[in-house]
Write a protein that holds these residues in place. Sequence first.
Motif, short mmCIF file in Angstrom:
data_model
loop_
_atom_site.label_atom_id
_atom_site.label_comp_id
_atom_site.label_asym_id
_atom_site.label_seq_id
_atom_site.Cartn_x
_atom_site.Cartn_y
_atom_site.Cartn_z
N GLU A 80 0.80 -1.21 0.00
CA GLU A 80 0.00 0.00 0.00
C GLU A 80 0.84 1.27 0.00
N SER A 81 2.07 1.18 0.53
CA SER A 81 2.88 2.40 0.68
C SER A 81 4.33 2.02 0.94
N HIS A 82 5.20 3.01 0.95
CA HIS A 82 6.60 2.79 1.32
C HIS A 82 6.67 2.24 2.75
N GLU A 83 5.86 2.79 3.63
CA GLU A 83 5.85 2.32 5.01
C GLU A 83 5.43 0.85 5.09
N ASP A 84 4.48 0.46 4.27
CA ASP A 84 4.04 -0.94 4.23
C ASP A 84 5.22 -1.84 3.84
N VAL A 85 6.00 -1.43 2.85
CA VAL A 85 7.19 -2.19 2.44
C VAL A 85 8.20 -2.24 3.59
N ASP A 86 8.41 -1.11 4.25
CA ASP A 86 9.38 -1.05 5.35
C ASP A 86 8.98 -1.94 6.52
N VAL A 87 7.71 -1.93 6.87
CA VAL A 87 7.22 -2.77 7.97
C VAL A 87 7.37 -4.25 7.60
N MET A 88 7.00 -4.60 6.37
CA MET A 88 7.14 -5.99 5.93
C MET A 88 8.60 -6.41 5.93
N THR A 89 9.48 -5.52 5.50
CA THR A 89 10.91 -5.82 5.48
C THR A 89 11.41 -6.16 6.88
N ARG A 90 11.01 -5.35 7.86
CA ARG A 90 11.42 -5.61 9.25
C ARG A 90 10.89 -6.96 9.73
N LYS A 91 9.64 -7.27 9.41
CA LYS A 91 9.05 -8.54 9.83
C LYS A 91 9.77 -9.72 9.17
N LEU A 92 10.11 -9.58 7.91
CA LEU A 92 10.83 -10.64 7.20
C LEU A 92 12.19 -10.88 7.82
#
Length: 131
Positions: A80-92
């Motif tokens: 949905e957004s850059h923040e969504d990518v960043d949050v997913m990256t941290r979780k991964l």
Amino acid sequence: MGRGLLHHIELYVSDLEESLAFWGWFLEELGYESYQKWEQGASWKMDNTYLVFVQTEEKYLDIPYHRKRTGLNHLAFYAESHEDVDVMTRKLIEKGTRILYQDQHPYAGGPDHYAVYFEDPDRIKVEFTVG
């Protein structure tokens, strides 16, 4: 339904349990719901599209997959957004998932393409991108 829309994707995996743990978590993070489950496989569904994971038969396990050979290269999912990518990256990263192209992250796809690229247990590349 919508003519031309993707109906489903079916992936054969080398270790069903490991793949279901990886894909189940990721797909549920994206809003997919568990759809079907049987001894040799399972699927997750969102709207009219679903992804299926099936245990590869023993006799085929010695033939390794590689995304740069003929066949599937990767699956890409919208964020949905850059923040969504960043949050997913941290979780991964917290889950110990192998992140690809770390030296170029999050612009490995180019200066206008914000995404995280990672691998599933069979080394299939997965992309989570803003667009």
